[in-house]
Design a protein around this motif. Structure first.
Motif, mmCIF file in Angstrom:
data_model
loop_
_atom_site.group_PDB
_atom_site.id
_atom_site.type_symbol
_atom_site.label_atom_id
_atom_site.label_comp_id
_atom_site.label_asym_id
_atom_site.label_seq_id
_atom_site.Cartn_x
_atom_site.Cartn_y
_atom_site.Cartn_z
ATOM 1 N N VAL A 176 0.856 -1.182 0.000
ATOM 2 C CA VAL A 176 0.000 0.000 0.000
ATOM 3 C C VAL A 176 0.893 1.234 0.000
ATOM 4 C CG1 VAL A 176 -1.758 1.304 1.249
ATOM 5 C CG2 VAL A 176 -1.803 -1.194 1.300
ATOM 6 N N GLY A 177 0.642 2.120 -0.926
ATOM 7 C CA GLY A 177 1.401 3.364 -0.989
ATOM 8 C C GLY A 177 0.525 4.533 -0.604
ATOM 9 N N THR A 178 1.012 5.718 -0.859
ATOM 10 C CA THR A 178 0.271 6.911 -0.459
ATOM 11 C C THR A 178 -1.022 7.070 -1.250
ATOM 12 O OG1 THR A 178 1.636 8.247 -1.946
ATOM 13 C CG2 THR A 178 2.294 8.169 0.360
ATOM 14 N N ALA A 179 -1.010 6.716 -2.533
ATOM 15 C CA ALA A 179 -2.219 6.862 -3.361
ATOM 16 C C ALA A 179 -3.322 5.925 -2.881
ATOM 17 C CB ALA A 179 -1.893 6.602 -4.825
ATOM 18 N N LYS A 180 -2.962 4.681 -2.633
ATOM 19 C CA LYS A 180 -3.957 3.714 -2.167
ATOM 20 C C LYS A 180 -4.433 4.073 -0.759
ATOM 21 C CE LYS A 180 -4.936 -1.147 -2.598
ATOM 22 N NZ LYS A 180 -4.399 -2.460 -2.973
ATOM 23 N N ALA A 181 -3.535 4.581 0.069
ATOM 24 C CA ALA A 181 -3.916 5.005 1.420
ATOM 25 C C ALA A 181 -4.923 6.143 1.333
ATOM 26 C CB ALA A 181 -2.689 5.434 2.212
ATOM 27 N N LYS A 182 -4.700 7.085 0.414
ATOM 28 C CA LYS A 182 -5.635 8.200 0.238
ATOM 29 C C LYS A 182 -6.989 7.684 -0.225
ATOM 30 C CE LYS A 182 -6.183 12.623 -2.202
ATOM 31 N NZ LYS A 182 -7.523 12.683 -1.802
ATOM 32 N N GLN A 183 -6.972 6.712 -1.118
ATOM 33 C CA GLN A 183 -8.217 6.134 -1.622
ATOM 34 C C GLN A 183 -9.009 5.473 -0.488
ATOM 35 O OE1 GLN A 183 -7.558 2.956 -4.391
ATOM 36 N NE2 GLN A 183 -9.705 2.856 -5.019
#
Length: 103
Positions: free
Chosen positions: A67-74
């Motif tokens: 999980v990266g920052t984009a998926k965390a934001k999602q």
């Protein structure tokens, strides 16, 4: 608001405490990344360790493997959690949704 005047000893103690808190938060995020801890465990631990309550939820989710920052934001958007929210600041429903999502 003016900062309080601290003696050298008080300043040294405060710096040690701040360093210990940062190290503990980093250790927990490393454990989550390694799969040794889960997000529900961190949320539960934060009740007894106020230092862990200061971890940003987005950083905690992003520390999961894969999980990266984009998926965390999602995920945060899906669960209606503000990007600036910290673990200690989660509401009951947000906490339950996060636990359900990552259990």
């Amino acid at each position: 608001m003016a900062l309080p005047k601290l003696t050298d000893e008080q300043r040294a103690v405060a710096l040690e405490q701040a360093t210990a808190a940062r190290q503990r938060r980093a250790e927990v995020k490393r454990n989550v990344k390694a799969g040794k801890m889960t997000i529900p465990e961190v949320i539960e631990l934060s009740a007894s360790e106020p230092v862990l309550g200061k971890i940003r939820v987005s950083a905690l989710i992003a520390s999961l493997p894969g999980v990266g920052t984009a998926k965390a934001k999602q995920v945060m958007d899906e669960l209606s959690i503000s990007e600036s929210r910290r673990v200690a600041g989660l509401g009951r429903h947000q906490r339950e949704a996060l636990i359900k999502r990552f259990s």
